[in-house]
Design a protein around this motif. Structure first.
Motif, PDB file in Angstrom:
ATOM      1  N   GLU A   1      56.401   1.434  27.332  1.00 12.70           N
ATOM      2  CA  GLU A   1      55.969   2.478  28.316  1.00 12.70           C
ATOM      3  C   GLU A   1      56.176   1.627  29.504  1.00 12.70           C
ATOM      4  O   GLU A   1      56.392   1.428  30.486  1.00 12.70           O
ATOM      5  N   LEU A   2      55.984  -0.367  29.125  1.00 13.95           N
ATOM      6  CA  LEU A   2      56.394  -1.010  30.202  1.00 13.95           C
ATOM      7  C   LEU A   2      57.676  -0.899  30.863  1.00 13.95           C
ATOM      8  O   LEU A   2      58.017  -1.258  31.582  1.00 13.95           O
ATOM      9  N   ARG A   3      58.598  -0.794  29.934  1.00 18.87           N
ATOM     10  CA  ARG A   3      59.749  -0.559  30.441  1.00 18.87           C
ATOM     11  C   ARG A   3      60.091   0.422  31.424  1.00 18.87           C
ATOM     12  O   ARG A   3      60.680   1.108  32.043  1.00 18.87           O
ATOM     13  N   GLN A   4      58.890   1.550  31.401  1.00 13.97           N
ATOM     14  CA  GLN A   4      59.284   2.729  32.215  1.00 13.97           C
ATOM     15  C   GLN A   4      57.495   2.979  33.420  1.00 13.97           C
ATOM     16  O   GLN A   4      57.124   3.694  33.659  1.00 13.97           O
ATOM     17  N   GLY A   5      57.485   1.629  34.271  1.00  9.97           N
ATOM     18  CA  GLY A   5      56.601   1.753  35.028  1.00  9.97           C
ATOM     19  C   GLY A   5      55.197   1.581  34.093  1.00  9.97           C
ATOM     20  O   GLY A   5      53.919   2.114  35.267  1.00  9.97           O
ATOM     21  N   ALA A   6      54.428   1.135  32.916  1.00  8.05           N
ATOM     22  CA  ALA A   6      53.797   1.221  32.288  1.00  8.05           C
ATOM     23  C   ALA A   6      52.820   3.167  32.951  1.00  8.05           C
ATOM     24  O   ALA A   6      51.928   3.641  32.861  1.00  8.05           O
ATOM     25  N   ARG A   7      53.823   3.629  32.072  1.00  7.14           N
ATOM     26  CA  ARG A   7      53.340   5.117  32.237  1.00  7.14           C
ATOM     27  C   ARG A   7      54.175   5.848  31.574  1.00  7.14           C
ATOM     28  O   ARG A   7      54.753   5.284  30.975  1.00  7.14           O
ATOM     29  N   THR A   8      53.359   7.263  30.309  1.00 10.83           N
ATOM     30  CA  THR A   8      54.034   7.822  29.340  1.00 10.83           C
ATOM     31  C   THR A   8      55.328   8.654  30.785  1.00 10.83           C
ATOM     32  O   THR A   8      55.365   8.400  31.637  1.00 10.83           O
ATOM     33  N   ALA A   9      55.480   9.398  30.050  1.00 13.20           N
ATOM     34  CA  ALA A   9      57.264  10.449  30.026  1.00 13.20           C
ATOM     35  C   ALA A   9      56.537  11.363  31.227  1.00 13.20           C
ATOM     36  O   ALA A   9      56.860  11.459  31.956  1.00 13.20           O
ATOM     37  N   ALA A  10      55.318  11.733  30.668  1.00 14.55           N
ATOM     38  CA  ALA A  10      54.087  12.255  31.784  1.00 14.55           C
ATOM     39  C   ALA A  10      53.520  12.659  33.107  1.00 14.55           C
ATOM     40  O   ALA A  10      53.366  12.441  33.962  1.00 14.55           O
ATOM     41  N   GLY A  11      53.680  10.695  33.498  1.00 12.30           N
ATOM     42  CA  GLY A  11      53.482  10.059  34.508  1.00 12.30           C
ATOM     43  C   GLY A  11      51.674   9.372  33.836  1.00 12.30           C
ATOM     44  O   GLY A  11      51.574   9.290  34.932  1.00 12.30           O
ATOM     45  N   VAL A  12      51.404   9.732  32.715  1.00  6.86           N
ATOM     46  CA  VAL A  12      50.100   8.736  32.622  1.00  6.86           C
ATOM     47  C   VAL A  12      50.277   7.737  32.449  1.00  6.86           C
ATOM     48  O   VAL A  12      50.518   6.964  31.721  1.00  6.86           O
ATOM     49  N   PRO A  13      49.055   6.772  32.894  1.00  7.14           N
ATOM     50  CA  PRO A  13      49.038   5.664  33.452  1.00  7.14           C
ATOM     51  C   PRO A  13      48.554   4.857  31.287  1.00  7.14           C
ATOM     52  O   PRO A  13      48.086   5.438  30.941  1.00  7.14           O
ATOM     53  N   MET A  14      49.753   3.974  31.506  1.00  6.64           N
ATOM     54  CA  MET A  14      48.793   3.456  29.924  1.00  6.64           C
ATOM     55  C   MET A  14      48.927   1.574  29.893  1.00  6.64           C
ATOM     56  O   MET A  14      48.732   0.878  30.971  1.00  6.64           O
ATOM     57  N   ARG A  15      47.500   0.944  29.673  1.00 12.56           N
ATOM     58  CA  ARG A  15      47.072   0.421  29.243  1.00 12.56           C
ATOM     59  C   ARG A  15      47.560  -0.958  28.702  1.00 12.56           C
ATOM     60  O   ARG A  15      47.206  -0.103  27.448  1.00 12.56           O
ATOM     61  N   VAL A  16      47.277  -2.226  28.277  1.00 14.39           N
ATOM     62  CA  VAL A  16      47.832  -2.785  27.527  1.00 14.39           C
ATOM     63  C   VAL A  16      46.992  -3.368  26.453  1.00 14.39           C
ATOM     64  O   VAL A  16      45.818  -4.254  27.264  1.00 14.39           O
ATOM     65  N   GLN A  17      46.263  -2.771  25.252  1.00 13.41           N
ATOM     66  CA  GLN A  17      45.374  -3.528  24.867  1.00 13.41           C
ATOM     67  C   GLN A  17      45.664  -4.941  23.536  1.00 13.41           C
ATOM     68  O   GLN A  17      46.889  -4.904  22.942  1.00 13.41           O
ATOM     69  N   LEU A  18      45.202  -6.106  24.404  1.00 11.92           N
ATOM     70  CA  LEU A  18      44.177  -6.770  23.009  1.00 11.92           C
ATOM     71  C   LEU A  18      43.403  -7.393  22.204  1.00 11.92           C
ATOM     72  O   LEU A  18      42.600  -7.128  22.462  1.00 11.92           O
TER      73      LEU A  18
END
Length: 323
Positions: free
Chosen positions: A52-69
């Motif tokens: 999703e980082l390739r699409q603004g860190a959002r899912t197709a529905a527009g929900v923000p995605m965070r990266v976990q380490l």
């Protein structure tokens, strides 16, 4: 009130994040953990688990995605967090809750709850390394084998710079065994000045009501409950707002099942795609009696074409899975 989708390694990958966030009610989601050991990871490692980082860190529905380490080296985690931000991560989340034995043996996840000073050092270094406008957050359990140190761990994370805490209300040793000790979430909230999310054993709206009453937490993170009932977030949001809501029916869920299967075939080889379908369907049996019958038909089926047929995808039943 925020409702988040939990990061569950080996289950909530980009496909399931996509499908579940299409249903609605989820404010943000988190990737499966990206394991950091002793080096700066290549960008491909992030792309694999967080496309999703390739699409603004959002899912197709527009929900923000965070990266976990996940890791234990403060400097190495900080360097990788900085790279994740360069790649587009809007939030860096740190995993101090994974109970898996293989992860804990390599000094990752919940085993670090034995070392509050290290927790503080990790968050502090990551916070220093990433741009000021990008939050750093943390997910923890109550402890490794006892909740006695939970408050010290929570304090260490908050004082290290975590913008909020997600508390899975069980120890590592307890795993996913009921009950979740929501009363400890309340105790954590008493000692930190940052928002606290309650996580664990929220399967229904009634569970959420009890969790809110016991924990006092305004925010929640849903894991297996949401995977089993894809509209659980919508149900809870409606209950919160006093709105009548009709839960999604099994029939209405069918397009999501088919979309999940379509994406699984494109992402995975014919050897592994059926397993992913069965994994989610097995969890749906908890929320949908109709899923029990379908799972019985699919559980020993490994032919992608026949699975497509059983899912009512006749037009795709002649296709073969592609890697």
């Amino acid at each position: 009130m925020q409702i988040a989708l939990a990061p569950m390694e080996g289950l909530v990958d980009n496909i399931l994040r996509d499908v579940l966030t299409r249903v609605g009610g989820i404010d943000w989601c988190v990737t499966e953990f990206i394991r950091v050991c002793d080096r700066l990871l290549p960008a491909s490692s992030f792309d694999k688990l967080a496309p999703e980082l390739r699409q603004g860190a959002r899912t197709a529905a527009g929900v923000p995605m965070r990266v976990q380490l996940l890791g234990s080296d403060p400097v190495c985690l900080a360097e990788n967090a900085a790279l994740a931000c360069e790649l587009g991560a809007p939030v860096i989340d740190l995993n101090f809750g994974c109970p898996a034995k293989t992860v804990n043996k390599s000094r990752g996840g919940a085993v670090l709850l034995k070392e509050p000073e290290l927790l503080h050092a990790i968050v502090r270094e990551v916070r220093r390394a990433v741009p000021a406008h990008i939050p750093v957050t943390a997910k923890m359990r109550l402890g490794y084998d006892s909740p006695d140190g939970a408050l010290d761990c929570a304090t260490a994370l908050a004082e290290g710079g975590s913008a909020h805490l997600v508390v899975h209300a069980r120890t590592k040793v307890e795993g996913y065994k009921p009950p979740a000790h929501w009363e400890w979430v309340a105790r954590v909230q008493d000692v930190v000045k940052v928002p606290v999310f309650a996580n664990g054993e929220i399967w229904t709206v009634d569970d959420w009501r009890r969790c809110r009453e016991v924990s006092g937490a305004e925010h929640i993170m849903l894991g297996r409950g949401l995977v089993s009932r894809p509209d659980l977030a919508l149900q809870i949001a409606a209950a919160r707002d006093g709105i009548e809501y009709q839960p999604i029916s099994w029939e209405a869920l069918q397009p999501l099942l088919r979309e999940f299967w379509r994406q699984a075939q494109h992402k995975l080889s014919p050897r592994y795609a059926p397993g992913r379908m069965k994994q989610w369907l097995a969890m749906l049996t908890r929320g949908y009696p109709e899923a029990v019958a379908l799972f019985a038909e699919l559980r020993r089926e490994d032919d992608c074409q026949r699975i497509s047929g059983l899912l009512g995808m006749e037009e795709q039943a002649a296709l073969v899975c592609v890697a």
